[in-house]
Design an enzyme around this catalytic site. Structure first.
Site, PDB file in Angstrom:
ATOM      1  N   PRO A   2       0.818  -1.216   0.000  1.00  0.00           N
ATOM      2  CA  PRO A   2       0.000   0.000   0.000  1.00  0.00           C
ATOM      3  C   PRO A   2       0.852   1.267   0.000  1.00  0.00           C
ATOM      4  O   PRO A   2       1.807   1.368   0.757  1.00  0.00           O
ATOM      5  CB  PRO A   2      -0.830  -0.103   1.282  1.00  0.00           C
ATOM      6  CG  PRO A   2      -0.263  -1.224   2.069  1.00  0.00           C
ATOM      7  CD  PRO A   2       0.644  -2.020   1.208  1.00  0.00           C
ATOM      8  N   GLU A   3       0.527   2.203  -0.854  1.00  0.00           N
ATOM      9  CA  GLU A   3       1.190   3.505  -0.864  1.00  0.00           C
ATOM     10  C   GLU A   3       0.253   4.535  -0.222  1.00  0.00           C
ATOM     11  O   GLU A   3      -0.844   4.195   0.224  1.00  0.00           O
ATOM     12  CB  GLU A   3       1.572   3.878  -2.298  1.00  0.00           C
ATOM     13  CG  GLU A   3       2.704   3.003  -2.833  1.00  0.00           C
ATOM     14  CD  GLU A   3       3.599   3.736  -3.833  1.00  0.00           C
ATOM     15  OE1 GLU A   3       3.609   4.982  -3.824  1.00  0.00           O
ATOM     16  OE2 GLU A   3       4.279   3.059  -4.619  1.00  0.00           O
TER      17      GLU A   3
END
Ligand SMILES: [Zn+2]
Length: 283
Positions: A2-3
């Site tokens: 996840p960014e």
């Protein structure tokens, strides 16, 4: 992995179930994830009201009525599930416990938040809210890319003498917090900057031009995440992963999408990470 936009989407998905709500029961099913959990974590969380949910870089921060702040990091594979949400936003029934459900919060309002993380690179920690700036994970972070202190003059002063490739400079969390590989590739593409260019060799106009583009790239992705929340159909109540179409990331060998460019997207490896770019229009 996840960014920032995915983490922000998770935060927005958790907020209706958690903000202003009491944690009736916290269950901690193992002693550690990436690092050991803080001492007596379940006890310190049970009975606390979540005053607000914030995000700093890729960390979700829950300020509690006890004077402590809970830090949540999703790591590589961490997932947050919301079930039994009483507000009717998520209609999912509670699921039977799964193998990697490491932490579960049963809220007084009936919602259940489950943190599931098969690879256990995620983390949770508790800190005094008043002293959060001293937390080792937070103290090293530069400005938020969507915050007010990240502006043209800041970025130019910060990068103008850097001999490192612009890609590495933007991935350095001390320069700007929370920017990851995917969105740096996308921002450099939009600015027509080659990822291996040394930061110091870029003109002032080219460096400052990155600021609004970085904001746009992230804002667009957060908007895509937001629509995934509105159109919430995932069967198990999982938050934060959404379909988003990238211009260069993961498109090696595909034609460049820029009007008038007949280039082909290429991939190079920089500091062990893949950089996707168009050799024709990124210089
Ligand atoms: Zn191109």
């Amino acid at each position: 992995m996840p960014e920032l936009p995915e983490v922000e989407t998770v935060r927005r998905g958790l907020a209706p179930a958690m903000e202003g709500a009491v944690i009736a029961k916290a269950s901690v099913n193992r002693p550690d994830l990436r690092w050991p959990f803080p001492e007596r974590m379940a006890e310190r969380l049970t009975g606390a009201t979540v005053l607000q949910l914030r995000r700093r870089s890729k960390y979700i921060l829950a300020d509690l009525s006890t004077g402590e702040t809970l830090l949540i990091h999703l790591g590589m594979s961490g997932r947050m599930l919301v079930t039994g949400d009483p507000l009717g936003q998520f209609v999912h029934d509670h699921q039977p416990a799964q193998k990697h459900d490491h932490v579960v919060f049963d809220m007084e309002n009936g919602a259940r938040i489950t943190f599931n993380d098969p690879r256990r690179f995620g983390a949770m920690d508790l800190m005094e809210t008043a002293r959060q700036a001293e937390h080792p994970l937070l103290t090293v972070l530069g400005p938020e890319p969507l915050g007010n202190t990240f502006d043209e003059s800041y970025l130019y002063e910060r990068l103008k003498d850097r001999k490192t490739p612009i890609k590495s400079a933007l991935l350095d969390q001390k320069n700007v917090a929370g920017l990851g590989n995917i969105y740096v590739c996308e921002a450099l593409y939009r600015c027509r900057i080659h990822p291996a260019r040394k930061a110091a060799n870029l003109s002032k106009a080219r460096i400052t031009g990155l600021v609004p583009v970085i904001r746009d790239v992230l804002t667009d992705a957060i908007a895509a995440g937001g629509s995934s929340l509105k159109d919430f159909r995932q069967a198990d109540g999982e938050l934060g992963y959404f379909q988003y179409s990238f211009d260069v990331y993961g498109r090696e060998g595909d034609p460049c999408r820029r009007a008038g460019c007949d280039g082909t997207i290429a991939r190079i490896v920089q500091s062990g990470r893949s950089s996707f770019y168009c050799p024709q229009c990124q210089r």
